[in-house]
Design a protein around this motif. Sequence first.
Motif, short mmCIF file in Angstrom:
data_model
loop_
_atom_site.label_atom_id
_atom_site.label_comp_id
_atom_site.label_asym_id
_atom_site.label_seq_id
_atom_site.Cartn_x
_atom_site.Cartn_y
_atom_site.Cartn_z
N ALA A 133 1.34 34.90 -14.33
CA ALA A 133 0.86 33.61 -14.85
C ALA A 133 0.41 32.69 -13.72
N GLY A 134 -0.24 33.27 -12.73
CA GLY A 134 -0.77 32.48 -11.64
C GLY A 134 0.25 32.04 -10.61
N ARG A 135 1.50 32.46 -10.74
CA ARG A 135 2.54 32.07 -9.80
C ARG A 135 2.92 33.25 -8.91
N ALA A 136 2.86 33.02 -7.59
CA ALA A 136 3.16 34.08 -6.63
C ALA A 136 4.66 34.15 -6.39
N GLN A 137 5.12 35.34 -6.13
CA GLN A 137 6.54 35.57 -5.85
C GLN A 137 6.65 36.57 -4.72
N SER A 138 7.54 36.30 -3.77
CA SER A 138 7.76 37.21 -2.65
C SER A 138 9.21 37.66 -2.68
N LEU A 139 9.39 38.96 -2.52
CA LEU A 139 10.73 39.54 -2.64
C LEU A 139 10.99 40.45 -1.45
N ARG A 140 12.08 40.16 -0.73
CA ARG A 140 12.46 41.02 0.40
C ARG A 140 13.53 42.00 -0.06
N LEU A 141 13.21 43.28 0.04
CA LEU A 141 14.12 44.34 -0.42
C LEU A 141 14.66 45.12 0.77
N ALA A 195 1.40 42.54 -11.02
CA ALA A 195 0.52 43.00 -9.94
C ALA A 195 -0.21 41.84 -9.28
N THR A 196 -0.40 41.92 -7.99
CA THR A 196 -1.15 40.91 -7.23
C THR A 196 -2.64 41.30 -7.21
N PRO A 197 -3.52 40.36 -6.88
CA PRO A 197 -4.95 40.67 -6.81
C PRO A 197 -5.24 41.76 -5.77
#
Length: 301
Positions: free
Chosen positions: A206-214, A261-263
Amino acid sequence: MDRLHLMGVFVAVGEEQSFAGGARRLGMSPPAVTRAIAALEERLGVRLLDRSTRHVRVTEAGQRYLDDARRIIAEVDEADEAAAGSNAAPRGHLSVTAPVLFGRQYVTPGIVEYLRRYPGMEVNAMFVDRVTNMLEEGIDVAVRIGDLPDSSLRAVTVGQVRRVICAAPSYLAEHGTPSAPEALADHVIVTSSGSSGAPDWRFAQAGRAQSLRLKPRLVVNSNDAAIEAVRRGFGVTRLLSYQAEALLASGELVLLLEEYATPGVPVSIVHRDSRQGSARIRSFVDLMAERLRAVPVLQPL
């Protein structure tokens, strides 16, 4: 000896890091190459190469001279091509680089077609999963995946790829399918230290970016190895869409979290600028751009 000839011999030895390799590349005998390097060092009054029984390394002064010699030889080649006219078939040597899997799947067939089309050309291809310094490593053309920094180099965009999260059906049957990015923290993560991009996994919704460190349980140094581990049912990994295409089509891997998915990121052919426009570079870029633009997986959905 002719100064330009000596420069050419030094460039070949410096790039190959080997007298024997330089001799093979130039079609000369190793003793003739050794004499040429000795004559050049005597003319300049400086040591250009450090030699040992196993290795040849360019000295600090040699690296500066190597960069200048590449530029001079390139300008001379361009002047010859301009004088011969635009219809002259390209001749000479071309250095090309690309990521390992991309180079094997898409660039190598293009190189083969190029060499068949232009018998006077030779190509040195280096496929590595890192960003090369084109000037320092003597590379004429590079295929790059991702956003490009500002540069004096010229770039031709030929398509795009996207990052995808994948796992094997056997792994998902045992461990379940993650329904949101945060759920990946409970799964076995496989990563490649050779992958492009940041270590964090990025998602969007929904247009909101999320970054996740695994925290990965398995880190390998090649994309091939990461793909093989996941194909065998060991964990979840992130790939570029072209890397996963065949295994997704066969059902050996399954896409996960597609709604996050990201662009896509661009695929570009990068090459050095030149005043006349080297026929060697121009003809290769044109051929490779035409081929890559015809690859379905590289085109936007």
